[in-house]
Design an enzyme around this catalytic site. Structure first.
Site, PDB file in Angstrom:
ATOM      1  N   GLY A   1      12.650 -35.186 -24.690  1.00 20.71           N
ATOM      2  CA  GLY A   1      11.616 -36.411 -25.016  1.00 20.71           C
ATOM      3  C   GLY A   1      11.973 -35.952 -26.861  1.00 20.71           C
ATOM      4  N   GLU A   2      11.297 -35.696 -27.851  1.00 25.15           N
ATOM      5  CA  GLU A   2      11.068 -35.155 -29.302  1.00 25.15           C
ATOM      6  C   GLU A   2      12.491 -36.159 -30.388  1.00 25.15           C
ATOM      7  OE1 GLU A   2      12.318 -31.874 -29.757  1.00 25.15           O
ATOM      8  OE2 GLU A   2      10.634 -30.800 -28.540  1.00 25.15           O
TER       9      GLU A   2
END
Length: 579
Positions: free
Chosen positions: A540-541
């Protein structure tokens, strides 16, 4: 005094529109004292708090002193350049940011907060009003200079106390006096039609309607979501797509040899409406952060406070997203749309908080419809701000413990698949937690029976505040014809909502990678997007999307830089096909 006569009124507005920050083109023609006096008189009649007139004007003509000031500004300019991501640094290197030596004179505009004594009206509760008043004098000076045919450049590359100390040593300026502005002033060869920072692509002008709120903050004359959807109704990629495909047939590469890179180039050209498309840089990743009430159902072993802790890690530069952004020369911005903990102001943090996270979607709607819409508005605003700041490629990121649970529910609702099909292991949960997570997704879907024909209702029922922010981000970027690289399952879930609101918006989206989350593949298939990379990521991120940025940039460069047969003098294959 009565209102200005029509001719005077138009002249005033013409001067306001024609004001420019001049960086180049100063000539050595002296500024005569009479003209300078008129300019300073205009500055001196500016309004000030309590009629205190806290300004002074230090006129500097001496070349040796201005050379010393230029050296001081250059030090700060170089220090700023060293902090820029690669694409921004290249753009900055092409800009002239000061003309201290070239302009025939400099004017230092100062603030003496002691002037007027202790009882200046309006300054007791707001001491900074003295410096704010001086800013009004600077603007008056600038406009009067433009009316007199003089160019003015405001040099901001100074440490104020360093500059004040140098002026104290050289010209005896008292130590308690604050420098508000250093202005380069002189005759110029010509005035630009548009601000240099706009024509260079560094930034754009923000439209007035985005900045006007009526009675309530966020209440605009036209609702941002409605305005965005209306703009997207006219997004037609066909002309740019046709031009790109025709250009590909003339490039000195075999037909189809560029594979998916060519497809990306066609998408970029379709969005831009021209071939070659603009180079998609600089890039910025917006990490939307929010917490989830469904966390209380035990869908993840990670405590909820990790959301705020990871936001702090992003802002400190210690996360994977920071490392990958530095690798590809992108900026990182964190958008707080719903973190449960209060976050302290910090560089790189955009405070767009709608609330302290969502409610438990198995007990009721995760958000109200108004909250979901407000978060969408925050995403639109974020996209607008980042685009007008000069970014030409946006990247989605996310942070929120339990957000893959909400993502799974959203993907199920829009693709018609079951909880078993969409629910993955997120951060690597064990079998028992995965079974509980799957059951929670199924429970939420059964409770709300979400109808994809009402995308905002689905978003409010089972989505997250970061999902809603990403929906606005994706729509806002597309309305501005700016490409967006999508990250993993959270971005994919948000894209399903955005596509249901405005199907044409997907022309702006590029799937950066394929996450290992099963819901992500289902979302990409439903959207008809092929991932640029497939590396088995689930961080993610924004990490996977950032890794795809060089591929996207290469696609644009191929259309711009690869020679055609005619240009390169290469003989085409018989029948006109590429070799």
């Amino acid at each position: 005094m009565s209102a200005l006569e029509p001719g005077d009124r138009e002249a005033l507005h013409r001067v306001l529109r024609a004001r420019r920050d001049v960086r180049t083109g100063f000539v050595d023609t002296p500024v005569d004292d009479e003209r300078l006096q008129r300019v300073l008189a205009a500055a001196h009649c500016a309004p000030s708090v309590g009629f205190s007139q806290p300004w002074d004007f230090l006129v500097l003509r001496a070349p040796d002193l201005r050379a010393e000031l230029a050296a001081l500004a250059r030090q700060q300019r170089d220090a700023f350049a060293a902090t820029l991501p690669a694409a921004r640094a290249r753009a900055f290197a092409a800009l002239r940011v000061e003309a201290i030596r070239e302009a025939p004179l400099g004017i230092v505009v100062t603030c003496d907060a002691t002037r007027g004594g202790r009882h200046v009206l309006g300054r007791h509760t707001q001491p900074r009003m003295a410096a704010h008043s001086v800013a009004g004098a600077v603007q008056n000076l600038w406009l009067a200079a433009r009316a007199e045919g003089l160019g003015v450049g405001w040099v901001s590359f100074f440490d104020e106390r360093e500059l004040a100390a140098l002026l104290g040593r050289r010209v005896g300026m008292p130590p308690h006096v604050e420098v508000v502005a250093y202005l380069c002033v002189g005759h110029v060869t010509a005035f630009a039609d548009e601000p240099e920072l706009a024509t260079s692509g560094w930034a754009r002008r923000r439209p007035l309607e985005w900045a006007v709120h009526t009675d309530t903050w966020g209440h605009h004359h036209v609702d941002p979501l409605d305005e965005t959807l209306a703009a997207l109704a006219d997004l037609d990629p066909a002309p740019g797509v046709a031009a790109a495909r025709e250009h590909l047939t003339r490039m000195t590469v075999p037909p189809g040899a560029l594979g998916g890179v060519a497809d990306l180039g066609v998408r970029l050209a379709g969005l831009a409406g021209t071939c070659p498309p603009p180079l998609p840089e600089p890039a910025v990743v917006a990490v939307f952060a929010g917490d989830h009430g469904v966390h209380a159902r035990g869908v993840t072993p990670w405590p909820q406070e990790v959301t705020a802790q990871m936001v702090a890690n992003f802002l400190a530069g210690g996360a994977a997203v920071n490392a990958f952004a530095a690798t590809v020369g992108a900026e990182v911005q964190v958008v707080d749309v719903g973190v449960a903990a209060e976050l302290a102001p910090a560089p790189g943090l955009l405070p767009r908080r709608i609330g302290p996270g969502t409610a438990d979607m198995t007990a009721g709607p995760a958000m109200t419809r108004d909250e979901a819409r407000a978060a969408v508005h925050a995403g639109i605003e974020t996209a607008r701000d980042l685009v007008v700041a000069g970014n030409r490629l946006l990247v989605t990121g996310d942070m929120g413990i339990a957000n893959t649970t909400a993502s799974a529910a959203l993907v199920a609702a829009f693709t018609g698949t079951s909880a078993d099909q969409v629910t993955g292991r997120g951060t690597g949960i064990d079998d028992a937690t995965h079974a509980r997570k799957t059951a929670v997704v199924a429970e939420a879907l059964a409770r709300h029976e979400p109808d994809p024909a009402d995308p905002l209702a689905v978003l409010a029922a089972v989505g997250g505040l970061e999902h809603a922010g990403l929906v606005g981000f994706l729509l806002g970027a597309a309305a501005l014809r700016t490409p967006v690289v999508l990250d993993g399952v959270v971005s994919g879930a948000a894209a399903l909502v955005a596509a249901a609101l405005a199907p044409t918006a997907s022309h702006a989206w590029i799937a950066g990678h394929r996450s290992v989350e099963p819901a992500h593949t289902l979302a990409l298939d439903h959207l008809g997007l092929a991932p640029a990379l497939d590396l088995g990521l689930r961080v993610g991120e924004g990490t996977g999307a950032l890794l795809a940025v060089p591929v996207v940039t290469a696609a644009a460069r191929a259309l711009a830089d690869v020679a055609t047969f005619d240009a390169a003098g290469v003989t085409e294959k018989n029948g006109g096909d590429a070799p």
